[in-house]
Motif scaffolding. Structure first.
Motif, PDB file in Angstrom:
ATOM      1  N   PHE A 239      -0.440   5.454 -13.112  1.00  0.00           N
ATOM      2  CA  PHE A 239      -0.848   4.068 -12.899  1.00  0.00           C
ATOM      3  C   PHE A 239       0.353   3.130 -12.991  1.00  0.00           C
ATOM      4  O   PHE A 239       0.550   2.268 -12.130  1.00  0.00           O
ATOM      5  N   GLU A 240       1.159   3.291 -14.029  1.00  0.00           N
ATOM      6  CA  GLU A 240       2.310   2.399 -14.216  1.00  0.00           C
ATOM      7  C   GLU A 240       3.316   2.515 -13.079  1.00  0.00           C
ATOM      8  O   GLU A 240       3.828   1.506 -12.591  1.00  0.00           O
ATOM      9  N   LEU A 241       3.607   3.732 -12.641  1.00  0.00           N
ATOM     10  CA  LEU A 241       4.559   3.897 -11.539  1.00  0.00           C
ATOM     11  C   LEU A 241       4.001   3.372 -10.218  1.00  0.00           C
ATOM     12  O   LEU A 241       4.747   2.857  -9.386  1.00  0.00           O
TER      13      LEU A 241
ATOM     14  N   LEU B  49      -0.956  23.988 -18.400  1.00  0.00           N
ATOM     15  CA  LEU B  49       0.353  23.426 -18.071  1.00  0.00           C
ATOM     16  C   LEU B  49       0.236  22.228 -17.130  1.00  0.00           C
ATOM     17  O   LEU B  49       1.120  21.392 -17.063  1.00  0.00           O
ATOM     18  N   ASN B  50      -0.848  22.164 -16.391  1.00  0.00           N
ATOM     19  CA  ASN B  50      -1.076  21.042 -15.489  1.00  0.00           C
ATOM     20  C   ASN B  50      -2.243  20.210 -16.026  1.00  0.00           C
ATOM     21  O   ASN B  50      -3.323  20.204 -15.464  1.00  0.00           O
ATOM     22  N   ALA B  51      -2.011  19.475 -17.084  1.00  0.00           N
ATOM     23  CA  ALA B  51      -3.058  18.638 -17.683  1.00  0.00           C
ATOM     24  C   ALA B  51      -3.027  17.262 -17.015  1.00  0.00           C
ATOM     25  O   ALA B  51      -2.483  16.302 -17.552  1.00  0.00           O
ATOM     26  N   TRP B  52      -3.605  17.177 -15.845  1.00  0.00           N
ATOM     27  CA  TRP B  52      -3.483  15.969 -15.014  1.00  0.00           C
ATOM     28  C   TRP B  52      -4.047  14.729 -15.687  1.00  0.00           C
ATOM     29  O   TRP B  52      -3.569  13.627 -15.440  1.00  0.00           O
ATOM     30  N   PHE B  53      -5.059  14.843 -16.525  1.00  0.00           N
ATOM     31  CA  PHE B  53      -5.656  13.666 -17.156  1.00  0.00           C
ATOM     32  C   PHE B  53      -4.681  12.993 -18.111  1.00  0.00           C
ATOM     33  O   PHE B  53      -4.796  11.802 -18.382  1.00  0.00           O
ATOM     34  N   ALA B  54      -3.714  13.730 -18.624  1.00  0.00           N
ATOM     35  CA  ALA B  54      -2.680  13.130 -19.475  1.00  0.00           C
ATOM     36  C   ALA B  54      -1.661  12.368 -18.630  1.00  0.00           C
ATOM     37  O   ALA B  54      -0.905  11.550 -19.151  1.00  0.00           O
ATOM     38  N   TYR B  55      -1.631  12.610 -17.322  1.00  0.00           N
ATOM     39  CA  TYR B  55      -0.674  11.949 -16.429  1.00  0.00           C
ATOM     40  C   TYR B  55      -1.129  10.554 -16.002  1.00  0.00           C
ATOM     41  O   TYR B  55      -0.332   9.779 -15.491  1.00  0.00           O
ATOM     42  N   VAL B  56      -2.395  10.236 -16.169  1.00  0.00           N
ATOM     43  CA  VAL B  56      -2.974   9.014 -15.589  1.00  0.00           C
ATOM     44  C   VAL B  56      -2.228   7.733 -15.986  1.00  0.00           C
ATOM     45  O   VAL B  56      -1.933   6.908 -15.118  1.00  0.00           O
ATOM     46  N   PRO B  57      -1.895   7.493 -17.269  1.00  0.00           N
ATOM     47  CA  PRO B  57      -1.197   6.243 -17.589  1.00  0.00           C
ATOM     48  C   PRO B  57       0.142   6.090 -16.871  1.00  0.00           C
ATOM     49  O   PRO B  57       0.463   5.014 -16.354  1.00  0.00           O
ATOM     50  N   ILE B  58       0.919   7.173 -16.797  1.00  0.00           N
ATOM     51  CA  ILE B  58       2.226   7.105 -16.134  1.00  0.00           C
ATOM     52  C   ILE B  58       2.045   6.933 -14.626  1.00  0.00           C
ATOM     53  O   ILE B  58       2.774   6.169 -13.983  1.00  0.00           O
TER      54      ILE B  58
ATOM     55  N   PHE C 291       0.824  -1.217   0.000  1.00  0.00           N
ATOM     56  CA  PHE C 291       0.000   0.000   0.000  1.00  0.00           C
ATOM     57  C   PHE C 291       0.853   1.261   0.000  1.00  0.00           C
ATOM     58  O   PHE C 291       0.671   2.161  -0.828  1.00  0.00           O
ATOM     59  N   PHE C 292       1.801   1.342   0.925  1.00  0.00           N
ATOM     60  CA  PHE C 292       2.621   2.546   1.023  1.00  0.00           C
ATOM     61  C   PHE C 292       3.580   2.678  -0.155  1.00  0.00           C
ATOM     62  O   PHE C 292       3.879   3.798  -0.588  1.00  0.00           O
ATOM     63  N   ALA C 293       4.052   1.573  -0.692  1.00  0.00           N
ATOM     64  CA  ALA C 293       4.890   1.642  -1.890  1.00  0.00           C
ATOM     65  C   ALA C 293       4.075   2.136  -3.080  1.00  0.00           C
ATOM     66  O   ALA C 293       4.585   2.894  -3.918  1.00  0.00           O
ATOM     67  N   GLY C 294       2.809   1.722  -3.179  1.00  0.00           N
ATOM     68  CA  GLY C 294       1.935   2.226  -4.234  1.00  0.00           C
ATOM     69  C   GLY C 294       1.698   3.716  -4.113  1.00  0.00           C
ATOM     70  O   GLY C 294       1.713   4.448  -5.115  1.00  0.00           O
ATOM     71  N   ILE C 295       1.491   4.190  -2.890  1.00  0.00           N
ATOM     72  CA  ILE C 295       1.322   5.631  -2.675  1.00  0.00           C
ATOM     73  C   ILE C 295       2.599   6.378  -3.052  1.00  0.00           C
ATOM     74  O   ILE C 295       2.561   7.442  -3.678  1.00  0.00           O
ATOM     75  N   PHE C 296       3.744   5.791  -2.707  1.00  0.00           N
ATOM     76  CA  PHE C 296       5.025   6.397  -3.077  1.00  0.00           C
ATOM     77  C   PHE C 296       5.166   6.492  -4.600  1.00  0.00           C
ATOM     78  O   PHE C 296       5.539   7.540  -5.135  1.00  0.00           O
ATOM     79  N   GLY C 297       4.861   5.417  -5.319  1.00  0.00           N
ATOM     80  CA  GLY C 297       4.938   5.416  -6.780  1.00  0.00           C
ATOM     81  C   GLY C 297       3.982   6.425  -7.401  1.00  0.00           C
ATOM     82  O   GLY C 297       4.327   7.127  -8.365  1.00  0.00           O
ATOM     83  N   CYS C 298       2.781   6.501  -6.858  1.00  0.00           N
ATOM     84  CA  CYS C 298       1.787   7.467  -7.343  1.00  0.00           C
ATOM     85  C   CYS C 298       2.277   8.898  -7.133  1.00  0.00           C
ATOM     86  O   CYS C 298       2.177   9.741  -8.031  1.00  0.00           O
ATOM     87  N   THR C 299       2.844   9.172  -5.976  1.00  0.00           N
ATOM     88  CA  THR C 299       3.367  10.503  -5.673  1.00  0.00           C
ATOM     89  C   THR C 299       4.514  10.871  -6.608  1.00  0.00           C
ATOM     90  O   THR C 299       4.578  12.002  -7.113  1.00  0.00           O
ATOM     91  N   ILE C 300       5.408   9.925  -6.845  1.00  0.00           N
ATOM     92  CA  ILE C 300       6.523  10.171  -7.757  1.00  0.00           C
ATOM     93  C   ILE C 300       5.991  10.435  -9.167  1.00  0.00           C
ATOM     94  O   ILE C 300       6.457  11.364  -9.852  1.00  0.00           O
ATOM     95  N   GLY C 301       5.011   9.653  -9.618  1.00  0.00           N
ATOM     96  CA  GLY C 301       4.435   9.848 -10.951  1.00  0.00           C
ATOM     97  C   GLY C 301       3.804  11.214 -11.118  1.00  0.00           C
ATOM     98  O   GLY C 301       4.019  11.898 -12.131  1.00  0.00           O
ATOM     99  N   ILE C 302       3.031  11.641 -10.149  1.00  0.00           N
ATOM    100  CA  ILE C 302       2.379  12.954 -10.220  1.00  0.00           C
ATOM    101  C   ILE C 302       3.425  14.069 -10.150  1.00  0.00           C
ATOM    102  O   ILE C 302       3.412  15.005 -10.970  1.00  0.00           O
TER     103      ILE C 302
END
Length: 188
Positions: free
Chosen positions: A113-115, A102-111, A71-82
Motif C-alpha cells: 500500500f505504501e509503495l 515463505l510467501n506470507a502475502w498478507f504480511a506484505y499489504v502495508p508495504i 494509475f500506471f505509477a500506482g501499478i508500478f509501485g504495487c509491483t515493486i512492493g510485491i
C-alpha cells in the motif's frame, strides 16, 4: 484514451500580445468562455483566482492524461512492493519461523500500500511539473486583480481569426468590465 501532447499546453510567450478582458463573476467568465469557444478562437485562456467548476468544459479543454500517469505509477509501485518482499522472504533469506509460509502475502499489504501511494504521488507530481513546464520564467502579470477577485479572458494574437478590433469589440460584447490590448513589454 487521451494523452496530451506537450505542444497543446499554453506557452507563456503567447502572453506577449493579445486582448485581455476582465470579468467580475464566475458566471460571466463561464459565459465568456462558452462564447469564445463558439467563435472558434484557438489558444484562448481563462485566468482565474480560484477554481471554477465547469470552466474546462466551457473552454473545450480536453481531459488531462495525468490520471493515467497516476494509475500506471500506482501499478508500478504495487509491483515493486510485491516483488521486493517476495524475493526477499522466499529467495534471499528463506527463514522458516514457526512453520510460517515463505510467501506470507498478507504480511506484505502495508508495504505494498505504501509503495503504491508513494510511487503514484511522486510520478504524478513529476509528470505535472514536466507537462506544465515548471520551473519556467515568471509569467507576466496582466492585471493585479486577477489574483484575488477578478476573472480574465485572454485571447492571444496567435489565435485563429484574430483581428484586434474585432476581438476587442467581441470581448466588450461579452460584458468585459475592462478590455485591454496587451503589447509586448518592450513596445510600451
Amino acid at each position: 484514451m487521451y494523452l496530451p501532447k506537450l505542444e497543446q499546453f499554453h506557452k507563456y510567450k503567447e502572453m506577449d500580445e493579445g486582448v485581455l478582458g476582465i470579468f467580475d463573476t464566475p458566471e460571466a467568465i463561464m459565459h465568456a468562455a462558452e462564447k469564445t469557444k463558439e467563435k472558434e478562437y484557438t489558444g484562448f485562456d481563462c485566468i482565474l483566482p480560484y477554481p471554477v467548476h465547469g470552466i474546462d468544459e466551457a473552454m473545450g479543454t480536453p481531459r488531462s492524461g495525468l490520471p493515467w500517469v497516476t494509475f500506471f505509477a500506482g501499478i508500478f509501485g504495487c509491483t515493486i512492493g510485491i516483488s521486493f518482499q517476495y524475493l526477499t522472504h522466499a529467495h534471499d533469506w528463506p527463514l522458516n519461523i514457526s512453520g510460517k509460509a515463505l510467501n506470507a502475502w498478507f504480511a506484505y499489504v502495508p508495504i505494498i500500500f505504501e509503495l503504491t501511494v508513494f510511487a503514484a504521488g511522486i510520478y504524478t507530481v513529476a509528470a505535472l511539473c514536466f507537462l506544465s513546464g515548471i520551473p519556467k520564467a515568471t509569467r507576466r502579470i496582466l492585471h493585479p486583480d486577477l489574483t484575488s477577485h477578478k476573472f480574465g479572458l485572454w485571447i492571444p494574437k496567435s489565435a485563429k481569426g484574430y483581428n484586434e478590433s474585432d476581438v476587442v469589440s467581441f470581448v466588450k460584447s461579452l460584458g468585459g468590465s475592462e478590455v485591454t490590448v496587451v503589447k509586448p513589454e518592450n513596445q510600451k
